[in-house]
Design an enzyme around this catalytic site. Structure first.
Site, PDB file in Angstrom:
ATOM      1  N   GLY A  29       0.870  -1.140  -0.056  1.00 44.98           N
ATOM      2  CA  GLY A  29       0.077  -0.170   0.156  1.00 44.98           C
ATOM      3  C   GLY A  29       0.800   1.413   0.006  1.00 44.98           C
ATOM      4  N   LEU A  31       0.287   3.561  -2.207  1.00 43.34           N
ATOM      5  CA  LEU A  31       0.928   3.374  -3.545  1.00 43.34           C
ATOM      6  C   LEU A  31       1.043   4.724  -3.959  1.00 43.34           C
ATOM      7  CD1 LEU A  31      -2.160   1.014  -4.808  1.00 43.34           C
ATOM      8  CD2 LEU A  31       0.206   0.456  -3.656  1.00 43.34           C
ATOM      9  N   HIS A  32       2.228   4.779  -5.005  1.00 43.58           N
ATOM     10  CA  HIS A  32       2.837   5.681  -5.590  1.00 43.58           C
ATOM     11  C   HIS A  32       2.858   5.393  -7.213  1.00 43.58           C
ATOM     12  CE1 HIS A  32       6.439   3.670  -5.332  1.00 43.58           C
ATOM     13  NE2 HIS A  32       6.514   3.724  -4.249  1.00 43.58           N
ATOM     14  N   HIS A  35       4.196   1.861  -8.030  1.00 40.60           N
ATOM     15  CA  HIS A  35       3.504   0.913  -7.911  1.00 40.60           C
ATOM     16  C   HIS A  35       2.561   0.880  -9.397  1.00 40.60           C
ATOM     17  CE1 HIS A  35       3.900   1.351  -3.447  1.00 40.60           C
ATOM     18  NE2 HIS A  35       4.311   0.065  -3.688  1.00 40.60           N
ATOM     19  N   GLN A 153      15.385  -8.217  -3.063  1.00 40.89           N
ATOM     20  CA  GLN A 153      14.176  -8.839  -2.883  1.00 40.89           C
ATOM     21  C   GLN A 153      13.841  -9.417  -4.302  1.00 40.89           C
ATOM     22  OE1 GLN A 153      10.676  -7.232  -0.824  1.00 40.89           O
ATOM     23  NE2 GLN A 153       9.818  -6.543  -3.068  1.00 40.89           N
ATOM     24  N   SER A 185       9.047   5.666  -3.537  1.00 43.65           N
ATOM     25  CA  SER A 185       9.199   4.917  -2.292  1.00 43.65           C
ATOM     26  C   SER A 185       8.009   5.176  -1.481  1.00 43.65           C
ATOM     27  CB  SER A 185      10.494   4.753  -1.688  1.00 43.65           C
ATOM     28  OG  SER A 185      10.089   4.013  -0.371  1.00 43.65           O
TER      29      SER A 185
END
Ligand code: PAF
Length: 285
Positions: A29, A31-32, A35, A153, A185
């Site tokens: 979540g 979100l930007h 995303h 990741q 971010s």
């Protein structure tokens, strides 16, 4: 788009659809545009898309960080509604829905989690692997989309998919940056204005470091990065590392670096209380 909070609702949705293996974008979540670029990539290539919004407690090694993590569910759903289609869905589960029982699995990623984030955030990648594998089991996607900002990741999830989910295609999407170069971010919104003003310096430093590989030893580049970041009041370098693509082996000397390989310069730092990461690819050709 639909919004589901339980596994049962997803199963029911799949029963009513011809398509049952969506393209999947897992998120926490806040979100930007970064995303949204992942969601757009999924919408562009998959006939059904699932986006999860779940702040996963098992990947936070610091309880304060978990508490402070931004939560903006209404705004997130508004953003997603502009991109997702009728049969696409957002999954916003509770902790109990994702973990009906405590997840005690311990993953082995060999050397991949013994450097960088793995050293500075103990247990973090085990928590990421737990939640991504739980979400893969729930969503059963054909493809999953991850941003390159979380480069380590991404490498670890590729390895997990190779070992346990070979049918899921892992797709990486480029870092989306603000005008001054700061990697987008969810944590950027926690930055103090005086730190945000100077945060473009992080990417500029990474680019300068990448250009030094032709005639400078990795240790000296690291020193350059530390000096340049720490010079900025309130900024504190945690690490800068040049690692090989795929194996994440740190480059120790120029003589062992090869022009056939791709390297990544990876940085983690604190801007005040906020921990930021970024990376750029480095090539010797
Ligand atoms: O990158 C993230 O936002 C998270 O680590 C992920 C992949 C959604 C797992 O919680």
């Amino acid at each position: 788009m639909k919004v589901f909070t339980t596994v049962k609702e997803i199963r029911k949705h799949y029963k009513n659809c011809v398509l049952r293996s969506p393209g999947f974008v897992p998120t926490m979540g806040a979100l930007h545009e970064g995303h949204i670029s992942l969601v757009e990539a999924a919408v562009g290539s998959c006939r059904m898309v699932a986006v999860s919004i779940f702040v996963n407690p098992t990947q936070f090694n610091d309880p304060e960080d978990l508490k402070k993590y931004p939560r903006t569910i209404e705004a997130d759903l508004d953003m997603l509604s502009l991109v997702l289609r009728e049969n696409d869905f957002v999954f916003t589960p509770s902790v109990e829905e994702v973990y009906p029982e405590p997840d005690t699995r311990v993953f082995d990623f060999g050397q991949l989690d013994k450097v960088m984030e793995g050293v500075h955030r103990p247990g973090h990648f085990n928590g990421v692997a737990q939640v991504v594998s739980r979400l893969f089991d729930i969503i059963r996607p054909s493809a999953a989309f991850f941003g390159q900002k979380d480069f380590q990741q991404l490498t670890i999830i590729r390895e997990m998919a190779r070992l346990s989910y070979p049918k899921i295609e892992i797709i990486s999407c480029p870092i989306v940056r603000e005008k001054d170069g700061l990697a987008m971010s969810s944590r950027n919104r926690l930055l103090l204005p005086e730190h945000r003003e100077r945060a473009g310096e992080i990417f500029k430093t990474l680019l300068a470091a990448a250009a030094m590989v032709f005639d400078t030893e990795p240790d000296d580049i690291r020193e350059f990065v530390a000096d340049r970041i720490n010079m900025s009041p309130g900024f504190n370098l945690e690490y800068f590392e040049i690692v090989e693509d795929i194996t994440l082996t740190p480059a120790k000397s120029r003589s062992e670096m090869s022009s056939d390989k791709t390297y990544y310069g990876c940085i983690a730092l604190f801007a005040g209380e906020v921990r930021l990461i970024d990376n750029t690819d480095i090539r010797l050709r």
